[in-house]
Write a protein that holds these residues in place. Structure first.
Motif, short mmCIF file in Angstrom:
data_model
loop_
_atom_site.label_atom_id
_atom_site.label_comp_id
_atom_site.label_asym_id
_atom_site.label_seq_id
_atom_site.Cartn_x
_atom_site.Cartn_y
_atom_site.Cartn_z
N LEU A 233 36.90 117.62 131.05
CA LEU A 233 36.47 116.28 130.67
C LEU A 233 37.70 115.40 130.48
CD1 LEU A 233 33.74 117.03 127.96
CD2 LEU A 233 33.35 116.40 130.35
N ASN A 234 37.58 114.12 130.77
CA ASN A 234 38.72 113.24 130.52
C ASN A 234 38.75 112.82 129.05
OD1 ASN A 234 37.01 111.00 130.12
ND2 ASN A 234 37.23 110.29 132.23
N ASP A 235 39.74 112.05 128.67
CA ASP A 235 39.96 111.72 127.27
C ASP A 235 38.77 111.00 126.67
OD1 ASP A 235 41.71 111.59 124.95
OD2 ASP A 235 41.85 109.45 125.34
N THR A 236 38.19 110.06 127.39
CA THR A 236 37.04 109.30 126.88
C THR A 236 35.84 110.20 126.66
OG1 THR A 236 37.77 107.25 127.92
CG2 THR A 236 35.43 107.44 127.40
N GLN A 237 35.54 111.07 127.61
CA GLN A 237 34.40 111.97 127.48
C GLN A 237 34.57 112.91 126.29
OE1 GLN A 237 34.95 113.31 131.54
NE2 GLN A 237 32.90 112.60 132.11
N ALA A 238 35.78 113.43 126.12
CA ALA A 238 36.04 114.33 125.00
C ALA A 238 35.84 113.60 123.67
CB ALA A 238 37.45 114.89 125.09
N LYS A 239 36.29 112.36 123.58
CA LYS A 239 36.16 111.60 122.34
C LYS A 239 34.72 111.22 122.04
CE LYS A 239 40.92 109.95 122.15
NZ LYS A 239 41.86 108.84 122.43
N LEU A 244 30.05 112.19 118.58
CA LEU A 244 28.67 112.66 118.42
C LEU A 244 28.59 113.81 117.43
CD1 LEU A 244 27.33 112.56 122.10
CD2 LEU A 244 26.57 111.13 120.20
N LYS A 245 29.57 114.69 117.46
CA LYS A 245 29.58 115.80 116.50
C LYS A 245 29.77 115.29 115.07
CE LYS A 245 32.54 118.88 118.15
NZ LYS A 245 33.14 120.23 118.24
N HIS A 281 36.12 105.49 130.89
CA HIS A 281 37.47 105.02 130.57
C HIS A 281 37.47 104.49 129.14
CE1 HIS A 281 35.75 101.03 131.35
NE2 HIS A 281 35.30 101.52 132.50
N SER A 282 38.64 104.16 128.61
CA SER A 282 38.77 103.81 127.20
C SER A 282 37.88 102.63 126.80
CB SER A 282 40.23 103.51 126.86
OG SER A 282 40.71 102.44 127.66
N ARG A 283 37.70 101.66 127.69
CA ARG A 283 36.90 100.48 127.36
C ARG A 283 35.40 100.78 127.34
NH1 ARG A 283 40.42 98.86 131.13
NH2 ARG A 283 38.77 98.68 132.70
N SER A 284 35.01 101.91 127.93
CA SER A 284 33.58 102.24 127.98
C SER A 284 33.18 103.29 126.95
CB SER A 284 33.21 102.74 129.39
OG SER A 284 33.84 103.99 129.66
N LEU A 285 34.08 103.65 126.04
CA LEU A 285 33.81 104.72 125.09
C LEU A 285 32.55 104.45 124.27
CD1 LEU A 285 36.28 106.74 122.98
CD2 LEU A 285 34.38 105.68 121.82
N LEU A 289 29.02 106.47 124.06
CA LEU A 289 28.57 106.98 122.77
C LEU A 289 27.11 106.61 122.54
CD1 LEU A 289 29.03 108.28 120.00
CD2 LEU A 289 29.88 106.07 119.19
N HIS A 290 26.77 105.36 122.82
CA HIS A 290 25.38 104.93 122.67
C HIS A 290 24.46 105.63 123.67
CE1 HIS A 290 27.18 101.69 120.25
NE2 HIS A 290 25.99 101.62 119.69
N ASP A 291 24.98 105.87 124.87
CA ASP A 291 24.19 106.61 125.86
C ASP A 291 23.92 108.03 125.37
OD1 ASP A 291 23.21 106.65 128.82
OD2 ASP A 291 24.43 108.47 128.62
N GLY A 292 24.92 108.65 124.75
CA GLY A 292 24.74 109.98 124.18
C GLY A 292 23.73 109.97 123.05
#
Length: 433
Positions: A233-239, A244-245, A281-285, A289-292
């Motif tokens: 996963l890239n940095d944004t996905q991991a964050k 969420l956790k 990407h960083s701007r879509s974090l 998160l809301h999608d999750g």
């Protein structure tokens, strides 16, 4: 989040250090193979933030799907057939087909089912493993064992370090992995897909909760493959996964594991597979998160979430979620979605990081990360010395230097806490790491 210890660089560094520890530990072990699993193997949690999961795989035994030619498996390896007839998807029963050198943990868990056939009871197996765990405790003296949780045997060391030990058996299930590998997807790349397939699977001693035969059922798992996927996963996905956790732990707060971080992991994996990687990407974090959160709300509302590796298995089946709790969590998650970007302000770590003055925040980040790095370096250095000398307390210059620096940090933290009015700096130090 990067300053709090969840950046890409420290994440990769943690993964490398835990892998190094596994290599040192396996150099001493013979009947089992140890592998760090879960959030520690994925580099997504700090030192004392969560339990450390160990997957302990028995050597000299394997289970295979029906149809696999046993002649392709060395004669000194015991073989079990995986029988999934009449069991919940993602589970199986193990029938002994070719005994070789069986460990006592397996011999004592075998049950006759007539016509000369033997099956391996998951309940008896984990009972035997709980007796063996003292023998394979990685040198951790003074550990306190706790009541087992599913397939895990939890223990605590020095009242501070928490471990979950899961015994398992290697598994060859090419048809399941093939169905996963050929799915149309945006992610991961084909080379990672092939690596996940090559890592194979495991079975762990736990059955489907509502099954009448759960005491003899085993669950099919893909721990190594899932770790590989999370590490890609890239940095944004991991964050997004980390956030969420935190939301699950601090806001939703399930008391009986109605929802677990494993549910969130699968939401993230489906999200990654179904979306072009360039969208993360960083701007879509906050968007993801809301999608999750919407994915979590849908899983709760429908009591349905397909397991990423075996979609026929519903992770929300038999989760123990009653209607009242379901309605409350749907309301809570809806409120969080409607809050927009402000949802992250409900998380204590984020609030403290935002309101903290820049200088103390930078000091906290630098010192906490240094302390974690020192501990992991010490852990691996001690394990390496044990392999080379067969002793636990081997004189080693680097270990002494690391411990000296750890003591200096402890004193520095305690002094700073006292200056800021803390009456118990030792307690704060535990929280600090």
């Amino acid at each position: 989040m990067t300053r709090l210890g969840y950046g890409e660089e420290i994440r990769r560094w943690r993964v490398a250090k835990y892998c190094e520890f596994d290599r040192h530990a396996n150099a001493r072990l013979s009947s089992i193979t140890l592998k760090t699993a879960g959030s520690k193997a994925e580099g997504l949690t700090c030192l004392l933030e969560s339990d450390r999961d160990f997957l302990l795989t028995l050597n000299g035994v394997i289970c295979v799907e029906t149809g696999i030619n046993l002649n392709t498996i060395p004669d000194d390896i015991s073989v079990f057939w995986m029988d999934d007839t009449g069991v919940y998807p993602g589970h199986c029963i193990l029938l002994l087909k070719r005994p070789a050198r069986l460990l006592n943990a397996i011999i004592n868990a075998l049950c006759e089912i007539g016509y000369g056939e033997l099956l391996l009871s998951s309940v008896l197996f984990i009972d035997e493993c709980s007796r063996l765990i003292n023998k394979h405790r990685l040198g951790a003296l003074g550990a306190v064992l706790h009541e087992r949780a599913g397939p895990a045997l939890p223990e605590t060391l020095r009242g501070l370090f928490k471990f979950d030990m899961v015994y398992s058996i290697r598994c060859q299930c090419p048809s399941i992995l093939h169905r996963w590998a050929v799915r149309p997807r945006h992610w991961p790349q084909s080379v990672i897909v092939q690596k996940v397939v090559s890592l194979g699977a495991y079975v762990t001693p736990t059955g489907f909760k509502e099954s009448e035969n759960k005491h003899i059922e085993w669950r099919i798992c893909f721990n190594s493959g899932e770790t590989e996927l999370l590490n890609n996963l890239n940095d944004t996905q991991a964050k997004v996964y980390i956030l969420l956790k935190w939301i699950l732990k601090e806001i939703i707060k399930p008391t009986n594991k109605e929802i677990t971080s494993y549910v969130l992991k699968n939401i993230i994996l489906w999200q990654a597979e179904n979306t072009p990687q360039t969208e993360f990407h960083s701007r879509s974090l906050l968007h993801w998160l809301h999608d999750g959160l919407r994915g979590l709300r849908a899983a709760i509302e429908k009591k349905q979430l397909n397991y990423y590796m075996i979609p026929e298995r519903n992770l929300m089946e038999a989760c123990g979620l009653d209607d009242a709790l379901k309605r409350q969590w749907i309301i809570d998650i809806t409120e969080m979605i409607e809050m927009g970007p402000n949802v992250i302000l409900r998380l204590e770590k984020i609030r403290k990081a935002i309101v903290a003055s820049p200088e103390p925040m930078l000091w906290f980040s630098k010192t906490r990360i240094e302390l974690e790095m020192l501990y992991l370096e010490e852990m691996n250095r001690v394990a390496k010395c044990e392999n080379e000398n067969g002793e636990q307390d081997v004189p080693d210059f680097m270990v002494y230097a690391i411990r000296k620096r750890e003591e200096e940090i402890e004193l520095e933290v305690a002094a700073r806490m006292l200056m800021e009015g803390c009456s118990n700096p030792k307690l704060v130090f535990r929280m600090f790491v």
